[in-house]
Design a protein around this motif. Sequence first.
Motif, PDB file in Angstrom:
ATOM      1  N   ILE A 114       0.843  -1.198   0.000  1.00  0.00           N
ATOM      2  CA  ILE A 114       0.000   0.000   0.000  1.00  0.00           C
ATOM      3  C   ILE A 114       0.874   1.242   0.000  1.00  0.00           C
ATOM      4  O   ILE A 114       0.554   2.232  -0.638  1.00  0.00           O
ATOM      5  N   PHE A 115       2.013   1.198   0.676  1.00  0.00           N
ATOM      6  CA  PHE A 115       2.891   2.366   0.745  1.00  0.00           C
ATOM      7  C   PHE A 115       3.501   2.726  -0.603  1.00  0.00           C
ATOM      8  O   PHE A 115       3.898   3.858  -0.821  1.00  0.00           O
ATOM      9  N   ALA A 116       3.559   1.802  -1.514  1.00  0.00           N
ATOM     10  CA  ALA A 116       4.118   2.076  -2.841  1.00  0.00           C
ATOM     11  C   ALA A 116       3.291   3.126  -3.565  1.00  0.00           C
ATOM     12  O   ALA A 116       3.815   3.888  -4.374  1.00  0.00           O
ATOM     13  N   ASN A 117       2.015   3.212  -3.270  1.00  0.00           N
ATOM     14  CA  ASN A 117       1.160   4.220  -3.903  1.00  0.00           C
ATOM     15  C   ASN A 117       1.278   5.583  -3.235  1.00  0.00           C
ATOM     16  O   ASN A 117       0.937   6.594  -3.827  1.00  0.00           O
ATOM     17  N   ILE A 118       1.744   5.602  -2.007  1.00  0.00           N
ATOM     18  CA  ILE A 118       1.825   6.851  -1.260  1.00  0.00           C
ATOM     19  C   ILE A 118       3.180   7.526  -1.448  1.00  0.00           C
ATOM     20  O   ILE A 118       3.264   8.731  -1.662  1.00  0.00           O
ATOM     21  N   LEU A 119       4.233   6.749  -1.389  1.00  0.00           N
ATOM     22  CA  LEU A 119       5.575   7.306  -1.484  1.00  0.00           C
ATOM     23  C   LEU A 119       5.954   7.584  -2.934  1.00  0.00           C
ATOM     24  O   LEU A 119       5.530   6.877  -3.836  1.00  0.00           O
ATOM     25  N   PRO A 120       6.747   8.640  -3.180  1.00  0.00           N
ATOM     26  CA  PRO A 120       7.197   8.898  -4.546  1.00  0.00           C
ATOM     27  C   PRO A 120       8.089   7.760  -5.054  1.00  0.00           C
ATOM     28  O   PRO A 120       8.658   7.005  -4.274  1.00  0.00           O
ATOM     29  N   ALA A 121       8.218   7.660  -6.348  1.00  0.00           N
ATOM     30  CA  ALA A 121       9.020   6.599  -6.953  1.00  0.00           C
ATOM     31  C   ALA A 121      10.460   6.665  -6.466  1.00  0.00           C
ATOM     32  O   ALA A 121      11.111   5.657  -6.262  1.00  0.00           O
ATOM     33  N   HIS A 122      10.961   7.848  -6.292  1.00  0.00           N
ATOM     34  CA  HIS A 122      12.329   8.047  -5.814  1.00  0.00           C
ATOM     35  C   HIS A 122      12.241   8.902  -4.552  1.00  0.00           C
ATOM     36  O   HIS A 122      11.522   9.898  -4.532  1.00  0.00           O
ATOM     37  N   PRO A 123      12.976   8.556  -3.508  1.00  0.00           N
ATOM     38  CA  PRO A 123      12.858   9.289  -2.248  1.00  0.00           C
ATOM     39  C   PRO A 123      13.122  10.794  -2.373  1.00  0.00           C
ATOM     40  O   PRO A 123      12.564  11.574  -1.632  1.00  0.00           O
ATOM     41  N   LEU A 124      13.961  11.194  -3.307  1.00  0.00           N
ATOM     42  CA  LEU A 124      14.304  12.619  -3.447  1.00  0.00           C
ATOM     43  C   LEU A 124      13.472  13.339  -4.502  1.00  0.00           C
ATOM     44  O   LEU A 124      13.717  14.505  -4.792  1.00  0.00           O
ATOM     45  N   GLN A 125      12.492  12.671  -5.077  1.00  0.00           N
ATOM     46  CA  GLN A 125      11.692  13.279  -6.145  1.00  0.00           C
ATOM     47  C   GLN A 125      10.996  14.559  -5.674  1.00  0.00           C
ATOM     48  O   GLN A 125      11.012  15.572  -6.358  1.00  0.00           O
ATOM     49  N   GLY A 126      10.418  14.513  -4.493  1.00  0.00           N
ATOM     50  CA  GLY A 126       9.745  15.701  -3.963  1.00  0.00           C
ATOM     51  C   GLY A 126      10.710  16.839  -3.705  1.00  0.00           C
ATOM     52  O   GLY A 126      10.412  17.998  -3.968  1.00  0.00           O
ATOM     53  N   ARG A 182      13.584  17.342  -5.230  1.00  0.00           N
ATOM     54  CA  ARG A 182      14.006  17.878  -6.533  1.00  0.00           C
ATOM     55  C   ARG A 182      12.968  18.829  -7.098  1.00  0.00           C
ATOM     56  O   ARG A 182      13.309  19.884  -7.642  1.00  0.00           O
ATOM     57  N   ALA A 183      11.711  18.467  -6.974  1.00  0.00           N
ATOM     58  CA  ALA A 183      10.638  19.328  -7.484  1.00  0.00           C
ATOM     59  C   ALA A 183      10.625  20.657  -6.741  1.00  0.00           C
ATOM     60  O   ALA A 183      10.454  21.714  -7.353  1.00  0.00           O
ATOM     61  N   ARG A 184      10.812  20.617  -5.426  1.00  0.00           N
ATOM     62  CA  ARG A 184      10.833  21.860  -4.642  1.00  0.00           C
ATOM     63  C   ARG A 184      12.032  22.721  -5.011  1.00  0.00           C
ATOM     64  O   ARG A 184      11.924  23.949  -5.099  1.00  0.00           O
ATOM     65  N   ILE A 185      13.174  22.097  -5.245  1.00  0.00           N
ATOM     66  CA  ILE A 185      14.367  22.852  -5.646  1.00  0.00           C
ATOM     67  C   ILE A 185      14.163  23.485  -7.010  1.00  0.00           C
ATOM     68  O   ILE A 185      14.500  24.656  -7.222  1.00  0.00           O
ATOM     69  N   GLN A 186      13.602  22.741  -7.944  1.00  0.00           N
ATOM     70  CA  GLN A 186      13.338  23.293  -9.278  1.00  0.00           C
ATOM     71  C   GLN A 186      12.360  24.453  -9.196  1.00  0.00           C
ATOM     72  O   GLN A 186      12.526  25.471  -9.880  1.00  0.00           O
TER      73      GLN A 186
END
Length: 72
Positions: free
Chosen positions: A2-14, A16-20
């Motif tokens: 179930i956690f696979a649907n909640i967590l991003p594919a890559h731990p740092l994806q979020g 990276r998006a915030r930095i961009q």
Amino acid sequence: MIFANILPAHPLQGLRARIQQAKANNAEFHAKKAIYDRTFNQLSAMSNRDLADIGIRSSDIESIAAQAVEMH
């Protein structure tokens, strides 16, 4: 799994998006500041007589520079 649907594919994806997004916001801020500064400096360099010829009072320079930013 179930956690696979909640967590991003890559731990740092979020992160990276915030930095961009922060970089994009910073670039936009500097672009707007450049427009404001250029307008303000050009009008401030003019004499009161020259400003009056184009219908501007020196007390209006800041608001005109802010309007120039909004127009872009």
